[in-house]
Design a protein around this motif. Structure first.
Motif, short mmCIF file in Angstrom:
data_model
loop_
_atom_site.label_atom_id
_atom_site.label_comp_id
_atom_site.label_asym_id
_atom_site.label_seq_id
_atom_site.Cartn_x
_atom_site.Cartn_y
_atom_site.Cartn_z
N LEU A 87 -9.64 -1.51 -9.60
CA LEU A 87 -8.42 -0.72 -10.03
C LEU A 87 -7.05 -0.90 -9.20
O LEU A 87 -7.02 -0.46 -8.16
CB LEU A 87 -8.46 0.69 -10.27
CG LEU A 87 -7.52 1.74 -10.93
CD1 LEU A 87 -7.11 1.14 -11.94
CD2 LEU A 87 -7.73 3.14 -10.60
N ALA A 88 -5.97 -1.65 -9.94
CA ALA A 88 -4.90 -1.85 -9.35
C ALA A 88 -3.94 -1.13 -10.15
O ALA A 88 -3.97 -0.95 -11.11
CB ALA A 88 -4.37 -3.23 -8.85
N ARG A 89 -2.60 -0.90 -9.60
CA ARG A 89 -1.53 -0.21 -10.04
C ARG A 89 -0.21 -0.87 -9.58
O ARG A 89 -0.15 -1.48 -8.58
CB ARG A 89 -1.42 1.18 -9.62
CG ARG A 89 -2.78 2.06 -9.79
CD ARG A 89 -2.65 3.43 -9.02
NE ARG A 89 -2.00 4.30 -10.08
CZ ARG A 89 -2.97 4.93 -11.09
NH1 ARG A 89 -4.11 4.81 -10.92
NH2 ARG A 89 -2.42 5.85 -11.81
N VAL A 90 0.88 -0.75 -10.48
CA VAL A 90 1.98 -1.44 -10.08
C VAL A 90 3.04 -0.20 -10.15
O VAL A 90 3.09 0.53 -11.14
CB VAL A 90 2.62 -2.40 -11.00
CG1 VAL A 90 4.18 -2.67 -10.68
CG2 VAL A 90 1.71 -3.64 -11.04
N GLY A 91 3.42 0.23 -8.68
CA GLY A 91 4.39 1.17 -8.63
C GLY A 91 5.74 0.81 -8.55
O GLY A 91 6.14 -0.12 -7.67
N MET A 92 6.72 1.48 -9.55
CA MET A 92 8.07 1.13 -9.53
C MET A 92 8.83 2.41 -8.88
O MET A 92 8.51 3.48 -9.46
CB MET A 92 8.55 0.92 -10.79
CG MET A 92 7.69 0.05 -11.80
SD MET A 92 7.65 -1.69 -11.15
CE MET A 92 9.10 -2.38 -11.51
N PHE A 93 9.55 2.19 -7.86
CA PHE A 93 10.18 3.29 -7.06
C PHE A 93 11.45 3.39 -7.23
O PHE A 93 12.05 2.40 -6.97
CB PHE A 93 9.87 3.09 -5.74
CG PHE A 93 8.39 3.52 -5.22
CD1 PHE A 93 7.84 4.70 -4.59
CD2 PHE A 93 7.32 2.67 -5.64
CE1 PHE A 93 6.75 5.07 -4.28
CE2 PHE A 93 6.08 2.75 -5.03
CZ PHE A 93 5.68 4.13 -4.50
N PHE A 94 12.17 4.38 -7.89
CA PHE A 94 13.46 4.64 -8.18
C PHE A 94 14.09 5.59 -7.06
O PHE A 94 13.48 6.59 -6.95
CB PHE A 94 13.73 5.01 -9.55
CG PHE A 94 13.42 3.93 -10.70
CD1 PHE A 94 14.40 3.17 -11.08
CD2 PHE A 94 12.05 3.60 -11.19
CE1 PHE A 94 14.04 1.98 -12.02
CE2 PHE A 94 11.70 2.81 -12.10
CZ PHE A 94 12.80 2.00 -12.51
N VAL A 95 15.36 5.53 -6.96
CA VAL A 95 16.02 6.25 -6.03
C VAL A 95 17.13 6.99 -6.91
O VAL A 95 17.95 6.47 -7.77
CB VAL A 95 16.73 5.79 -4.89
CG1 VAL A 95 17.72 6.72 -4.11
CG2 VAL A 95 15.92 5.18 -3.97
N ALA A 96 17.45 8.37 -6.95
CA ALA A 96 18.13 9.23 -7.51
C ALA A 96 19.04 9.97 -6.51
O ALA A 96 18.50 10.66 -5.49
CB ALA A 96 17.69 10.18 -8.34
N THR A 97 20.37 9.86 -6.58
CA THR A 97 21.15 10.62 -5.52
C THR A 97 21.98 11.77 -6.28
O THR A 97 22.52 12.25 -5.72
CB THR A 97 22.12 9.83 -5.06
OG1 THR A 97 23.04 8.99 -5.71
CG2 THR A 97 21.44 8.50 -4.07
#
Length: 148
Positions: A87-97
């Motif tokens: 099991l692999a996952r692709v994580g998309m990390f977003f920044v909110a200010t």
């Protein structure tokens, strides 16, 4: 004629780094069966037909009750996380200010307290996967493999 093999598909996760006054918001997981008692970013699975930035905004609303304009989110990092051998996952990390509303535990059945933390000095009980995304953001790494 041979049997067509189904194409590989991976789970896509969206994570939101709420960044304010040099700190980021983490949630303590509770009663989920995965990493309970540990800290994670507001996050979840992308849904069918949903753009990445809209999914990130949705997860922030569902988990910590804040309203984000998806257009104000910045892609901070991509983490290809191997959770286990199969099991692999692709994580998309977003920044909110910027957001509206006061962050709070919006899903008390899944989360305990909220913790504001210095992203360069994460609490020791932060889950490795989101910690890898936070470090990638801090280091401007763009993409990092994790667990391979």
């Amino acid at each position: 004629m041979g049997v067509m093999q189904e194409r590989y598909r991976s789970i896509v996760d969206v994570h939101v780094i709420l960044y304010q006054d040099g700190q980021i918001l983490l949630l303590e997981r509770r009663a989920t069966g995965y990493a309970d008692g540990k800290l994670h970013l507001p996050s979840g699975h992308l849904e069918e037909g949903e753009p990445l930035h809209a999914g990130a905004a949705r997860e922030a609303r569902e988990e910590v009750g804040v309203a984000l304009d998806p257009g104000h989110l910045t892609l901070a990092a991509v983490v290809h996380h191997r959770q286990r051998e199969d099991l692999a996952r692709v994580g998309m990390f977003f920044v909110a200010t910027r957001w509206s509303g006061q962050p709070h535990v919006a899903e008390p059945h899944k989360a305990g307290k909220l913790v504001w933390a210095d992203p360069s000095l994460l609490p020791s009980n932060t889950i490795d996967y989101p910690a890898a995304g936070i470090r990638a953001w801090l280091n401007n790494a763009g993409y990092v493999p994790h667990g391979w």
